[in-house]
Design an enzyme around this catalytic site. Structure first.
Site, PDB file in Angstrom:
ATOM      1  N   ASP A  13     -27.269 -15.879 -44.802  1.00 28.07           N
ATOM      2  CA  ASP A  13     -28.481 -15.136 -44.450  1.00 28.07           C
ATOM      3  C   ASP A  13     -29.762 -15.869 -44.811  1.00 28.07           C
ATOM      4  OD1 ASP A  13     -26.789 -13.111 -43.576  1.00 28.07           O
ATOM      5  OD2 ASP A  13     -26.782 -12.139 -45.535  1.00 28.07           O
ATOM      6  N   LYS A  16     -30.594 -19.054 -40.690  1.00 24.47           N
ATOM      7  CA  LYS A  16     -30.033 -20.114 -39.834  1.00 24.47           C
ATOM      8  C   LYS A  16     -30.314 -19.833 -38.363  1.00 24.47           C
ATOM      9  CE  LYS A  16     -26.017 -19.201 -41.619  1.00 24.47           C
ATOM     10  NZ  LYS A  16     -26.415 -18.292 -42.693  1.00 24.47           N
ATOM     11  N   GLY A  40     -24.089 -12.856 -39.039  1.00 24.98           N
ATOM     12  CA  GLY A  40     -25.116 -12.083 -38.324  1.00 24.98           C
ATOM     13  C   GLY A  40     -26.368 -12.938 -38.325  1.00 24.98           C
ATOM     14  N   HIS A  41     -26.659 -13.568 -37.204  1.00 24.16           N
ATOM     15  CA  HIS A  41     -27.784 -14.501 -37.118  1.00 24.16           C
ATOM     16  C   HIS A  41     -28.886 -13.876 -36.274  1.00 24.16           C
ATOM     17  CE1 HIS A  41     -24.903 -18.119 -37.955  1.00 24.16           C
ATOM     18  NE2 HIS A  41     -24.896 -17.206 -38.900  1.00 24.16           N
ATOM     19  N   GLN A 221     -22.348 -18.322 -42.451  1.00 26.25           N
ATOM     20  CA  GLN A 221     -22.293 -18.205 -43.912  1.00 26.25           C
ATOM     21  C   GLN A 221     -23.116 -19.318 -44.579  1.00 26.25           C
ATOM     22  OE1 GLN A 221     -18.844 -17.922 -42.240  1.00 26.25           O
ATOM     23  NE2 GLN A 221     -19.722 -15.944 -41.883  1.00 26.25           N
ATOM     24  N   ALA A 296     -27.305  -8.217 -41.754  1.00 22.01           N
ATOM     25  CA  ALA A 296     -27.427  -8.167 -40.291  1.00 22.01           C
ATOM     26  C   ALA A 296     -26.112  -7.740 -39.642  1.00 22.01           C
ATOM     27  CB  ALA A 296     -27.854  -9.540 -39.769  1.00 22.01           C
ATOM     28  N   THR A 297     -24.998  -7.829 -40.381  1.00 18.91           N
ATOM     29  CA  THR A 297     -23.702  -7.443 -39.823  1.00 18.91           C
ATOM     30  C   THR A 297     -23.270  -6.080 -40.338  1.00 18.91           C
ATOM     31  OG1 THR A 297     -23.030  -9.718 -39.514  1.00 18.91           O
ATOM     32  CG2 THR A 297     -21.253  -8.135 -39.700  1.00 18.91           C
ATOM     33  N   ARG A 302     -28.997  -6.374 -49.554  1.00 16.40           N
ATOM     34  CA  ARG A 302     -28.711  -7.681 -50.149  1.00 16.40           C
ATOM     35  C   ARG A 302     -29.259  -7.716 -51.570  1.00 16.40           C
ATOM     36  NH1 ARG A 302     -30.993 -10.730 -44.817  1.00 16.40           N
ATOM     37  NH2 ARG A 302     -29.169 -10.493 -43.489  1.00 16.40           N
ATOM     38  N   LYS A 328     -38.697 -17.804 -44.934  1.00 19.92           N
ATOM     39  CA  LYS A 328     -39.198 -16.584 -45.588  1.00 19.92           C
ATOM     40  C   LYS A 328     -40.189 -16.851 -46.716  1.00 19.92           C
ATOM     41  CE  LYS A 328     -36.570 -12.898 -44.857  1.00 19.92           C
ATOM     42  NZ  LYS A 328     -35.514 -11.884 -44.779  1.00 19.92           N
ATOM     43  N   ASP A 330     -43.240 -16.460 -46.486  1.00 15.85           N
ATOM     44  CA  ASP A 330     -44.224 -15.367 -46.400  1.00 15.85           C
ATOM     45  C   ASP A 330     -43.842 -14.162 -47.256  1.00 15.85           C
ATOM     46  OD1 ASP A 330     -42.152 -15.416 -44.278  1.00 15.85           O
ATOM     47  OD2 ASP A 330     -42.913 -13.408 -43.851  1.00 15.85           O
ATOM     48  N   GLY A 412     -42.409 -16.357 -40.852  1.00 17.84           N
ATOM     49  CA  GLY A 412     -42.270 -15.064 -40.206  1.00 17.84           C
ATOM     50  C   GLY A 412     -41.008 -15.066 -39.367  1.00 17.84           C
TER      51      GLY A 412
HETATM   52  P1  GDP Z   1     -28.795 -16.035 -40.903  1.00 18.45           P
HETATM   53  O1  GDP Z   1     -27.516 -15.304 -41.048  1.00 18.45           O
HETATM   54  O2  GDP Z   1     -28.864 -17.233 -41.795  1.00 18.45           O
HETATM   55  O3  GDP Z   1     -29.139 -16.382 -39.485  1.00 18.45           O
HETATM   56  O4  GDP Z   1     -29.933 -15.049 -41.426  1.00 18.45           O
HETATM   57  P2  GDP Z   1     -30.060 -13.467 -41.095  1.00 18.45           P
HETATM   58  O5  GDP Z   1     -30.491 -13.309 -39.689  1.00 18.45           O
HETATM   59  O6  GDP Z   1     -28.858 -12.754 -41.546  1.00 18.45           O
HETATM   60  O7  GDP Z   1     -31.204 -13.055 -42.113  1.00 18.45           O
HETATM   61  C1  GDP Z   1     -32.467 -13.644 -42.090  1.00 18.45           C
HETATM   62  C2  GDP Z   1     -33.503 -12.544 -41.836  1.00 18.45           C
HETATM   63  O8  GDP Z   1     -34.783 -13.031 -42.134  1.00 18.45           O
HETATM   64  C3  GDP Z   1     -33.574 -12.075 -40.406  1.00 18.45           C
HETATM   65  O9  GDP Z   1     -33.948 -10.722 -40.378  1.00 18.45           O
HETATM   66  C4  GDP Z   1     -34.676 -12.943 -39.796  1.00 18.45           C
HETATM   67  O10 GDP Z   1     -35.320 -12.353 -38.701  1.00 18.45           O
HETATM   68  C5  GDP Z   1     -35.602 -13.048 -40.966  1.00 18.45           C
HETATM   69  N1  GDP Z   1     -36.368 -14.291 -41.067  1.00 18.45           N
HETATM   70  C6  GDP Z   1     -35.960 -15.560 -40.844  1.00 18.45           C
HETATM   71  N2  GDP Z   1     -36.939 -16.430 -41.182  1.00 18.45           N
HETATM   72  C7  GDP Z   1     -37.985 -15.685 -41.620  1.00 18.45           C
HETATM   73  C8  GDP Z   1     -39.274 -15.997 -42.153  1.00 18.45           C
HETATM   74  O11 GDP Z   1     -39.657 -17.147 -42.316  1.00 18.45           O
HETATM   75  N3  GDP Z   1     -40.043 -14.943 -42.538  1.00 18.45           N
HETATM   76  C9  GDP Z   1     -39.652 -13.644 -42.415  1.00 18.45           C
HETATM   77  N4  GDP Z   1     -40.460 -12.694 -42.806  1.00 18.45           N
HETATM   78  N5  GDP Z   1     -38.436 -13.317 -41.912  1.00 18.45           N
HETATM   79  C10 GDP Z   1     -37.626 -14.328 -41.540  1.00 18.45           C
HETATM   80  P1  IMO Z   2     -24.256 -15.340 -42.081  1.00 15.67           P
HETATM   81  O1  IMO Z   2     -23.689 -16.336 -41.098  1.00 15.67           O
HETATM   82  C1  IMO Z   2     -23.907 -13.380 -45.942  1.00 15.67           C
HETATM   83  C2  IMO Z   2     -19.850 -12.624 -47.423  1.00 15.67           C
HETATM   84  C3  IMO Z   2     -19.395 -11.183 -47.522  1.00 15.67           C
HETATM   85  C4  IMO Z   2     -18.446 -11.294 -48.702  1.00 15.67           C
HETATM   86  C5  IMO Z   2     -17.790 -12.658 -48.493  1.00 15.67           C
HETATM   87  C6  IMO Z   2     -16.443 -12.618 -47.782  1.00 15.67           C
HETATM   88  O2  IMO Z   2     -24.972 -14.218 -41.435  1.00 15.67           O
HETATM   89  O3  IMO Z   2     -25.054 -16.049 -43.121  1.00 15.67           O
HETATM   90  P2  IMO Z   2     -15.725 -12.225 -45.253  1.00 15.67           P
HETATM   91  O4  IMO Z   2     -15.894 -11.033 -44.366  1.00 15.67           O
HETATM   92  O5  IMO Z   2     -16.311 -13.485 -44.722  1.00 15.67           O
HETATM   93  O6  IMO Z   2     -14.294 -12.423 -45.671  1.00 15.67           O
HETATM   94  O7  IMO Z   2     -16.530 -11.833 -46.602  1.00 15.67           O
HETATM   95  O8  IMO Z   2     -18.705 -13.404 -47.700  1.00 15.67           O
HETATM   96  N1  IMO Z   2     -20.350 -13.032 -46.080  1.00 15.67           N
HETATM   97  C7  IMO Z   2     -21.634 -13.236 -45.787  1.00 15.67           C
HETATM   98  N2  IMO Z   2     -22.750 -13.054 -46.529  1.00 15.67           N
HETATM   99  N3  IMO Z   2     -24.017 -13.871 -44.691  1.00 15.67           N
HETATM  100  C8  IMO Z   2     -22.910 -14.085 -43.942  1.00 15.67           C
HETATM  101  O9  IMO Z   2     -22.942 -14.685 -42.742  1.00 15.67           O
HETATM  102  C9  IMO Z   2     -21.646 -13.719 -44.473  1.00 15.67           C
HETATM  103  N4  IMO Z   2     -20.395 -13.772 -44.004  1.00 15.67           N
HETATM  104  C10 IMO Z   2     -19.603 -13.362 -45.002  1.00 15.67           C
HETATM  105  O10 IMO Z   2     -20.459 -10.315 -47.784  1.00 15.67           O
HETATM  106  O11 IMO Z   2     -19.174 -11.346 -49.903  1.00 15.67           O
HETATM  107 MG    MG Z   3     -26.839 -13.383 -41.565  1.00 22.40          MG
END
Ligand code: GDP
Ligand code: IMO
Ligand code: MG
Length: 422
Positions: A13, A16, A40-41, A221, A296-297, A302, A328, A330, A412
Site C-alpha cells: 500500500d 504502487k 489493491g492498487h 504487496q 483498498a481490498t 491500516r 503521500k 502531503d 496527492g
Molecule cells: P498500492 O497498493 O501500493 O497501489 O497502494 P494503495 O492504492 O493500496 O494505497 C495508497 C493510497 O494512497 C491510495 O488511496 C492512493 O490513491 C493514495 N495515494 C497514493 N499516492 C498518494 C499521495 O502522494 N498523496 C495522497 N494524499 N494519496 C496518495
Molecule cells: P498491495 O499490492 C498490504 C497482507 C495481509 C496480511 C498478509 C498475508 O495493495 O500493496 P495474504 O492474503 O496475502 O495471504 O495476506 O499480507 N497483504 C497486504 N497488505 N497491501 C497488500 O497488497 C497486501 N496483500 C497482502 O493484510 O497481513
Molecule cells: Mg494496496
C-alpha cells in the site's frame, strides 16, 4: 524508458498503483509478476478512482499492453468481475490484456482452507485464497490457466485435488461430488471467457524487449510481505521483491535496467505482525484519518507509524533499488515535528540492520530522530524546488539514510500530483 521494476518498499500500500500509472505513460507493456487479488492498487484520474486487484495499473492507458504473468495466482471469478467493472466504466481490456497459461488458478477450496487455517492462527490475511493456492503450486498439485483450456485435464486435476482436500477439510464423500459438479460448471464458463486472453506471456515480453519496447514490472504487496525476505510468518505467500520478476514472468535478469522502490513518507501495515515504528493509538488514528489509510481490498484500518529507515535501507539492499519514489508526502503537511526511525534498540544494543527473527523484531524499540514539519499545503506543488524547505530536507534525509536517489515525490492521489526530482 528502459525496463524497470516497481516494488513496494514497506508492507504494501505504498502507492504502487499511482507510481505505475505515472510511469506507464512511457512504457509499452505493464506486467504483474506475483501475488493475486490480495493486492489493491489505487489510481485516481480526475474525479474517477479505480482500485485494481489483478489487472496491472497500466490498463487505464488504452494504448498499452498489460500482462498477468505466470507468477500470479488468479481467481477467475475476481478477474472477470474486475474486467466487468472496468468495462462498465468505459475501460476495455480486449486486445490489450494477456494472461499467462502457466499462472495458477485460485479454486473455491483454497478459500475454505484459508478460512479453516485462520481459525488456528492469526496472520490477518486478505482471505482471497492466496496462501493455499501457492501451497498447491509449490506442492505440484496446482491447476493452471492452461489446464482450464483443456477441460479433460482440468477435470482430472480437480478430482485429484478434491480427494486431497476432503481430508484436510474433514468433509464427506457427498461434499466431493457436489463440489466437483459445482466447480466444473462454474469453471467451464470461465474457460470460454479466459481463452482470448491466454498467451505465452514470456514470449510476448521478450519479443517486445527485442523490438526495443519498454516494460514496467509491477509488484503487488511489498518487501516486508515477501515470503523469504519479509516478516515471516506475517507475510504473504509470494516474492514481491525484485528478484522474482524473472521467475514470475519468464525473463532473464539481464533485461532489467532499473528498480524503483515505492516508499510511503511514513509507514503503514494491514494485518498482524510486529511493527517497531508503529504510532500510539491517538497519533496512528490521526494519520489514518488524514491519509485515508483503509485497506483498498478489505477496507480494514491500516496501522500507521513513522518512516522507518531501517526497513527502507533493507529494502534498498534486497531489491537493489536504483531509485525511489516517495508517496503521500502531503499527508505530513500538518504534522510537526516529524520523526524518522533510524535504528532499533534491542537488548542494550542499537541495530541498524533489519533482523530476520520475528521474536527479535517484536522486542525492538525504535530510535528516532526528529525534524521540523513544513505546516504548508504541498498538494499543488508542480516542481521539486517549489516544495517548502523543510519538506525538501525531509526527502533529502530519506535519500541520505537510504543512500538512494529519490526520483519522484507524490503529493496527492490524482494522476498529476507527482513531482519529478531532477
Ligand atoms: P498500492 O497498493 O501500493 O497501489 O497502494 P494503495 O492504492 O493500496 O494505497 C495508497 C493510497 O494512497 C491510495 O488511496 C492512493 O490513491 C493514495 N495515494 C497514493 N499516492 C498518494 C499521495 O502522494 N498523496 C495522497 N494524499 N494519496 C496518495
Ligand atoms: P498491495 O499490492 C498490504 C497482507 C495481509 C496480511 C498478509 C498475508 O495493495 O500493496 P495474504 O492474503 O496475502 O495471504 O495476506 O499480507 N497483504 C497486504 N497488505 N497491501 C497488500 O497488497 C497486501 N496483500 C497482502 O493484510 O497481513
Ligand atoms: Mg494496496
Amino acid at each position: 524508458m528502459a525496463n524497470v521494476v516497481v516494488v513496494g518498499a514497506q508492507w504494501g500500500d505504498e502507492g504502487k498503483g499511482k507510481v505505475v500509472d505515472f510511469l506507464a505513460q512511457d512504457a509499452d507493456i505493464i506486467a504483474r509478476y506475483q501475488g493475486g487479488d490480495n493486492a489493491g492498487h489505487t489510481v485516481v484520474v480526475g474525479k474517477e478512482k479505480y482500485v485494481l486487484h489483478l489487472i496491472p495499473s497500466g490498463i487505464l492507458h488504452p494504448d498499452k499492453k498489460c500482462v498477468i504473468g505466470n507468477g500470479v495466482v488468479l481467481s477467475p471469478q475476481r478477474l472477470f468481475s474486475e474486467i466487468d467493472e472496468l468495462k462498465q466504466r468505459g475501460i476495455s481490456v480486449d486486445g490489450n490484456l494477456f494472461i499467462s497459461d502457466r499462472a495458477h488458478l485460485i479454486m473455491p477450496y483454497h478459500l475454505l482452507i484459508e478460512k479453516a487455517d485462520g481459525e488456528d492462527r492469526r496472520i490477518g490475511t486478505t482471505n482471497r485464497g492466496i496462501g493455499p493456492a501457492y501451497v498447491d503450486k509449490v506442492g505440484r498439485s496446482g491447476i493452471r490457466v492452461g489446464d482450464l483450456l483443456n477441460f479433460k485435464v482440468f477435470r482430472e486435476k480437480l478430482e485429484f485435488n478434491l480427494r486431497k482436500k476432503v481430508k484436510i477439510l474433514d468433509e464427506s464423500e457427498e461434499w466431493v461430488e457436489s463440489t466437483k459438479s459445482e466447480i466444473l460448471q462454474e469453471y467451464r464458463g470461465y474457460a470460454d471467457r479466459m481463452r482470448p486472453f491466454v498467451a505465452d506471456t514470456s514470449l510476448i515480453i521478450s519479443e517486445a524487449i527485442k523490438a526495443g519496447k519498454s516494460v514496467l514490472f509491477e509488484s503487488a504487496q511489498g518487501t516486508l510481505l515477501d515470503v523469504d525476505l519479509g516478516t515471516y510468518p506475517y507475510c504473504t505467500s509470494s516474492n514481491p521483491t525484485a528478484g522474482s520478476v524473472c521467475a514470475g514472468l519468464g525473463i532473464g535478469p539481464t533485461v532489467i535496467d532499473g528498480v524503483i522502490g515505492v516508499v510511503k513518507a511514513y509507514t503503514t501495515r494491514v494485518g498482524e505482525g510486529p511493527f517497531p515504528a508503529e504510532l500510539p493509538p491517538d497519533m496512528s488514528h490521526r494519520i489514518r484519518e488524514i491519509g485515508d489509510e483503509f485497506g483498498a481490498t478489505t477496507g480494514r484500518p491500516r496501522r500507521c507509524g513513522w518512516f522507518d529507515a531501517v526497513i527502507a535501507r533493507y529494502a534498498v539492499r534486497v531489491n537493489g533499488f536504483t531509485g525511489m519514489a516517495i508517496t503521500k508526502l502531503d499527508i505530513l503537511d500538518k504534522i510537526d515535528p516529524i520523526k524518522l526511525c533510524v535504528g532499533y534498540r534491542y537488548n542494550g544494543e542499537i541495530l541498524t540492520e533489519f533482523p530476520s527473527q520475528i521474536d527479535v523484531l517484536e522486542d525492538c524499540e525504535p530510535v528516532y530522530e526528529s525534524m521540523d514539519g513544513w505546516l504548508t499545503d504541498i498538494s499543488k506543488t508542480k516542481k521539486y524546488e517549489e516544495l517548502p524547505e523543510n519538506a525538501r530536507k525531509y526527502v533529502e534525509r530519506i535519500s541520505q539514510l537510504t543512500e538512494t536517489k529519490v526520483g519522484l515525490v507524490a503529493v496527492g492521489p490524482e494522476r498529476d500530483r507527482i513531482v519529478v526530482v531532477d
